[in-house]
Structure formats: C-alpha cells, structure tokens
Design a protein around this motif. Structure first.
Motif, short mmCIF file in Angstrom:
data_model
loop_
_atom_site.label_atom_id
_atom_site.label_comp_id
_atom_site.label_asym_id
_atom_site.label_seq_id
_atom_site.Cartn_x
_atom_site.Cartn_y
_atom_site.Cartn_z
N SER A 4 152.64 -61.74 36.93
CA SER A 4 153.06 -61.06 38.00
C SER A 4 151.25 -61.22 38.91
O SER A 4 151.57 -60.90 40.10
CB SER A 4 152.76 -59.75 38.02
N ILE A 8 151.35 -62.20 42.30
CA ILE A 8 150.60 -61.62 43.71
C ILE A 8 148.93 -62.62 43.98
O ILE A 8 148.78 -62.12 45.21
CB ILE A 8 150.08 -60.46 42.87
N ALA A 60 148.56 -53.70 43.63
CA ALA A 60 149.65 -54.37 43.62
C ALA A 60 150.52 -54.86 42.15
O ALA A 60 151.52 -54.71 41.80
CB ALA A 60 149.86 -55.39 44.75
N THR A 61 149.47 -55.97 41.23
CA THR A 61 150.13 -55.58 39.91
C THR A 61 150.40 -54.38 39.37
O THR A 61 151.51 -54.26 38.34
CB THR A 61 148.76 -56.80 39.43
N TRP A 64 153.39 -52.89 40.56
CA TRP A 64 154.99 -54.19 40.58
C TRP A 64 155.37 -53.59 38.44
O TRP A 64 155.88 -53.97 38.45
CB TRP A 64 154.25 -55.58 40.16
N GLU A 65 153.87 -54.00 37.68
CA GLU A 65 153.77 -54.04 36.14
C GLU A 65 155.03 -53.08 35.64
O GLU A 65 155.29 -52.60 34.63
CB GLU A 65 152.84 -53.58 35.61
N PRO A 68 159.02 -53.46 37.18
CA PRO A 68 159.42 -54.55 37.70
C PRO A 68 160.79 -55.18 38.63
O PRO A 68 161.81 -54.66 37.86
CB PRO A 68 158.95 -55.85 36.19
N THR A 73 160.00 -51.21 43.88
CA THR A 73 159.06 -52.07 43.63
C THR A 73 159.12 -52.96 44.79
O THR A 73 157.61 -53.41 44.80
CB THR A 73 159.07 -52.74 42.56
N CYS A 74 160.04 -53.27 45.14
CA CYS A 74 160.17 -54.52 46.08
C CYS A 74 159.87 -54.25 47.06
O CYS A 74 159.29 -54.58 48.03
CB CYS A 74 161.37 -55.37 46.11
N MET A 77 156.12 -54.19 47.25
CA MET A 77 155.76 -55.61 47.50
C MET A 77 155.37 -55.76 48.96
O MET A 77 154.31 -56.23 49.71
CB MET A 77 156.07 -55.82 46.91
#
Length: 157
Positions: A4, A8, A60-61, A64-65, A68, A73-74, A77
């Motif tokens: 990720s 990113i 953001a990472t 995301w983690e 995911p 999460t989408c 992002m």
C-alpha cells in the motif's frame, strides 16, 4: 504484490507533479505581486509542503492497512486523493488564471476537506489523524496569506 505504501506514495508523487503544470511566464506574474511584510518564511514553504504531503501519504497508508479493499477504505482513499488534487491545483490554477481569489477559494476548500478528513479518520486511527495535523495547521496559513495578498494586490483578484 505491491504494498500500500508504494501505491499511495506513487499516486502522491504523480498528483504532486501536477503542481509543475504552469508556464514560465506565469511565474513572472506572481513574482511581481506584493507580499505581506510578515511573510519571512517563504523559502521554507517547499519543505513545509513536503512534510505535509508525507504526513498525508503516511496517514492514508495507515487507513488503507486498517481495512484494505473495503468500500469505506476506498471512499476514504478518494477523499485523500480529492484533498491532494485540490491542494496541488492551487499553484497552476492560481498562476494560469492570475487570480488570487481562485487561490483563496482552492485553499479554503483544502482547509475544509483537510479538517473533514482528519475528523473522519480520527475514530479509525488517532495516528492517521495526527499525521494530518501538519496539513490542518499549515493550509489555513497558506489560505490566509493568499487572502492577505488580495488586499495588497487588488488588481489580482
């Protein structure tokens, strides 16, 4: 599989390169603008934005983690991406249109999006929200500076 942070970081770098989409003659316009007398930290601005973008990418990472591939999460992002696009659009759009008002509107939009994003990610990860703090603190300074420049350069609204 690509992790990720690589994705990113790559997207962040790619979008940030959009700030280079201005013509050399546009920079002459901004060089001739009167700046507030208190704007003594101008040479530090590129370093400050580097810290701000790095914090955003790390934030953001972390988000995301946490989950995911989920719709949540989408969407988050997408919000991170929108914030970066609005932020990066400031320089080329303000210079191309030669309008400090446009810059102030973009800056203000970034302030609102940054605070909103920080508040939305806070319940998910306090660290992710904390990494957005440089943006939340710095973006209003840039927006206020642009607004102040309108007062000093009324022909550039």
């Amino acid at each position: 599989m690509i992790n990720s942070m690589m994705i990113i970081g790559g997207v962040t770098l790619f979008v940030a390169l959009g700030s280079l989409l201005f013509r050399p003659r546009d920079t002459q316009w901004v060089k001739n603008l009167t700046r507030p007398s208190w704007l003594v930290f101008e040479p530090l601005i590129p370093f400050i934005w580097t810290i701000v973008f790095a914090g955003g990418a790390l934030s953001a990472t972390i988000i995301w983690e946490q989950d995911p591939g989920s719709l949540k999460t989408c969407l988050l992002m997408a919000l991170y991406l929108l914030l970066e696009i609005v932020t990066v659009a400031y320089i080329p759009t303000t210079l191309r249109l030669r309008s400090l008002t446009v810059g102030t509107v973009l800056g203000g939009s970034g302030v609102i999006l940054g605070v909103l994003l920080a508040l939305v990610v806070l319940p998910i990860s306090g660290l992710a929200a904390l990494l957005l703090l440089p943006y939340v603190l710095w973006s209003p300074v840039g927006t206020y500076t642009t607004w102040e420049m309108i007062q000093l350069n009324p022909e550039s609204i």
